[in-house]
Design an enzyme around this catalytic site. Structure first.
Site, short mmCIF file in Angstrom:
data_model
loop_
_atom_site.label_atom_id
_atom_site.label_comp_id
_atom_site.label_asym_id
_atom_site.label_seq_id
_atom_site.Cartn_x
_atom_site.Cartn_y
_atom_site.Cartn_z
N HIS A 66 6.32 0.70 8.96
CA HIS A 66 5.36 1.58 9.61
C HIS A 66 4.55 0.86 10.69
O HIS A 66 3.75 1.48 11.39
CB HIS A 66 4.43 2.25 8.59
CG HIS A 66 3.40 1.37 7.98
ND1 HIS A 66 3.50 0.85 6.71
CD2 HIS A 66 2.21 0.91 8.46
CE1 HIS A 66 2.43 0.13 6.43
NE2 HIS A 66 1.64 0.15 7.48
N ASP A 110 9.82 0.75 3.30
CA ASP A 110 8.87 0.35 4.34
C ASP A 110 9.02 -1.14 4.66
O ASP A 110 8.22 -1.97 4.25
CB ASP A 110 7.44 0.66 3.85
CG ASP A 110 6.41 0.54 4.94
OD1 ASP A 110 6.79 0.41 6.13
OD2 ASP A 110 5.19 0.58 4.62
#
Length: 264
Positions: A66, A110
């Protein structure tokens, strides 16, 4: 709209969990005691760290997916990022490798690799951080740590110039499953931070390592909106094949087309 622009926009409108990073309840780290730490910044002079990361090969930094965006340069060997310390090495990022199954809405998978434009020079202030073994297990009650240059409390408006660190107690999966029932995946995530203590990572240093016995076991991913622990960390051992395969396929000329990439 491109895939990567869409991911960036989705990351900006997440539900009341938030991408993590600020060090809350910690203290100043001993100077260069964490020589693997990386500060991800834009080309703007003296900008704050957008995210954290850590050096795992002379030419690769591991961070959170992210953190995708305009990451133009990585600062290694830093303690006080507001100063031009002689130990610092500032290296542009030539290419980023986003995990192909990353989903911004739930922060699943992630994890991201950043290829540096040139190799870092290993010194006493710049070193590699070891990755875990494929079958590594981090048990509840074990004490690990995180570090970063983020803000020291949710109400602070300015990030810390000096590297902060904090110890965290690993938690049973149910602690995070009950807090984040739609997001937490125990096969690929770790839960850390005593819910009775205001200590942990919050906004500002996503992508930094969760270090247990001098090994990177997790990556700062997300947590509760106001920084109340526990927080969630990407479990690195679940992604070792992808990490090694991606780095091995990079030979300076050829990209791994099986994983999404983005130029910077």
């Amino acid at each position: 709209m491109s895939l990567f622009l869409l991911l960036i926009l989705l990351a900006c409108f997440l539900p009341p969990r938030t991408q993590a990073g600020e060090i809350i309840g910690g203290h100043e780290a001993r100077r260069h005691s964490r020589p693997y730490m990386a500060c991800l910044r834009t080309s703007k002079k003296r900008s704050e760290c957008l995210c954290g990361g850590f050096l795992i090969r002379e030419d690769f930094v591991l961070t959170a997916a992210h953190c995708i965006g305009s990451l133009y340069r990585v600062t290694l060997g830093a303690h006080d990022i507001s100063k031009k310390e002689r130990t610092q090495q500032v290296i542009p990022v030539s290419r980023g490798f986003l995990h192909p199954n990353y989903t911004a809405e739930k922060s699943a998978n992630d994890i991201m690799l950043l290829k540096l434009a040139r190799k870092a020079k290993l010194t006493s202030a710049v070193q590699l951080l070891s990755l875990p073994s494929p079958r590594a297990q981090v048990r509840p009650g074990q004490v690990c740590s995180v570090a970063g240059w983020g803000r020291a409390a949710p109400y602070h408006q300015k990030s810390s110039n000096i590297l902060l660190e904090v110890n965290l107690t690993m938690q049973d999966d149910y602690q995070c499953q009950s807090r984040f029932p739609e997001e937490y995946i125990k096969a690929t995530q770790l839960c850390a931070g005593d819910p009775n203590l205001r200590k942990g990572a919050f906004l500002g240093d996503s992508g930094g390592p969760l270090v247990c016995k001098n090994v990177a076991q997790g990556i700062v991913s997300y947590g509760e909106e106001h920084g109340v622990p526990p927080g969630v960390y990407t479990k690195i051992s679940s992604f070792l094949p992808w990490i090694h395969k991606t780095m091995q396929r990079w030979n300076g000329r050829r990209l791994n087309r099986k994983a999404p990439t983005f130029p910077v």
